[in-house]
Write an enzyme that holds these catalytic residues in place. Sequence first.
Site, PDB file in Angstrom:
ATOM      1  CD  GLU A 173       3.434  -8.264   4.701  1.00 38.66           C
ATOM      2  OE1 GLU A 173       3.566  -7.711   5.814  1.00 38.66           O
ATOM      3  OE2 GLU A 173       3.706  -7.704   3.632  1.00 38.66           O
ATOM      4  CE1 TYR A 244       4.919  -1.969  -0.726  1.00 43.42           C
ATOM      5  CE2 TYR A 244       5.388  -3.727   0.829  1.00 43.42           C
ATOM      6  CZ  TYR A 244       4.488  -2.989   0.094  1.00 43.42           C
ATOM      7  OH  TYR A 244       3.143  -3.272   0.181  1.00 43.42           O
ATOM      8  CD  GLU A 292       1.304  -5.986   0.815  1.00 43.92           C
ATOM      9  OE1 GLU A 292       2.211  -5.202   1.193  1.00 43.92           O
ATOM     10  OE2 GLU A 292       0.524  -6.539   1.599  1.00 43.92           O
TER      11      GLU A 292
END
Length: 508
Positions: A173, A244, A292
Amino acid sequence: MPRARLVLDAAFALAPVPRRLFGSFVEHMGRCVYTGIHEPGHPTADDAGFRGDVLELTRRLAPTVVRYPGGNFVSGYRWEDGIGPVADRPSRLDLAWRSREPNEVGLHEFDSWAREVDTEVMMAVNLGTRGLQEACDLLEYANHPGGTYWSDRRIANGSTDPFGYRLWCLGNEMDGPWQIGHKTAYEYGRLAAETGRAMRLVDPDIELVACGSSHAQMPTFGAWESEVLTQCYDTVDYVSLHVYYSEHDGDTDSYLASAVDMDGFIEAVIATADAVRARGRHTKTIDLSFDEWNVTRPSERGGDDLARQAPWALHPRLGESEYGIVDAVVVGTMLNSLLRHGDRVTVGCQAQLVNVLGLIRSEELGDAWLQTIAYPFEQMRRLARGSILQVVASSDHQDTARFGDVPVVDATATYDAETGTAAVFVANRSRTEAARLEVDCRGLPVGRLTAATVLAVPDGTPVDLTNRDRHDAIVPKPFHGAQLDQQILRADLPPLSWTVFELARPAA
């Protein structure tokens, strides 16, 4: 009653099911490692301090690859702190999570654990506070047979054979302002290219993952991927994606439609990577590593706010979401999104394995259990075999505030020609209505419905029920409301449910 119809044909296969798609993630964050996978004082702990109950649950889930050691943590990590005698290892400040890292679990310990659960390790290198030389040193330590400084250090520390890691993340990231040592796209792209080229000199057989933008809402998204890949296209094999999803302001219907957004995210990154390929006249194709992904839900038990935790604590409680059926259905649809893009998304890591948004939850000196979101993961990892089928689907829609009209029923399917078996994975997003499903299987050489299971809230049970207090409160149960007749599968799917059908060749 909403209706949906699927058509499956073995002649229309998208790609082989990529086995690395069903991976997970272990980061030195919160209680994922310490009191998660590792707790020497636990009644089930082995001689190395790893919890036997968590080990068995991990074996049951059987993630095919596990990314390690971060995550934000890796951007400040000195890998050398985690080798040699444990008593001699330094305790460090972990700036990413304002915690204290004791380094009791390092490279050798994690490698032993990964071998115990029979999973591939996806190793990440620190390109935040460190760079090219440290990455090459770690690779030499892990993969070189012997006769050099770092490989001989590994041997002296007890591992005669190389670890042999093939899959490596070039940082994490790096466009995030929260990231230690975060960089511009040009800075990171050049560093990734230079580091990757040097690492290939150490071991030419490795596969390299470049950091994509931290998520699709970043102001850098799109432009970041384009610039980074322009700099390192020939050096890397994958570009990463992270996402997410969570429920906002009680808008459950939009939350249940999150995978529609995930589909668009994946397709945007594919388009960007392919544009760089065309512009640079490259011959290879960059695949996607969705390393992720998960859903988040604030814990009612507190302790999740990083700013409020006591600074520099050992393994504080962070991100310990407790999941119900809504979350499990969303995770099922996210798995469907990954699978239907499996021609390009060939690595996937659910984040994280234990406690921190965990598939598994554990309590210190206590028990461990599977959360609701673990069941769609385990089922798809186990049953998605052979080829991904191009599902021709039509479904009634429902309106959502964030994503507009979305299909009530979301589905994927696979077919394994070798065994003559097929699997169909179906979510009903409606919170109140059953959905009538028809699956035309006449294009598949199947004649038997061998199993059907459904994950749903038991009748009369609150929709926010979790598996904390009763660990089998929400688990897949046999589904008796389906029949296969003349190769047409029919079923009424319960509201807010995840249903899996297993099909096989006709009986001899």
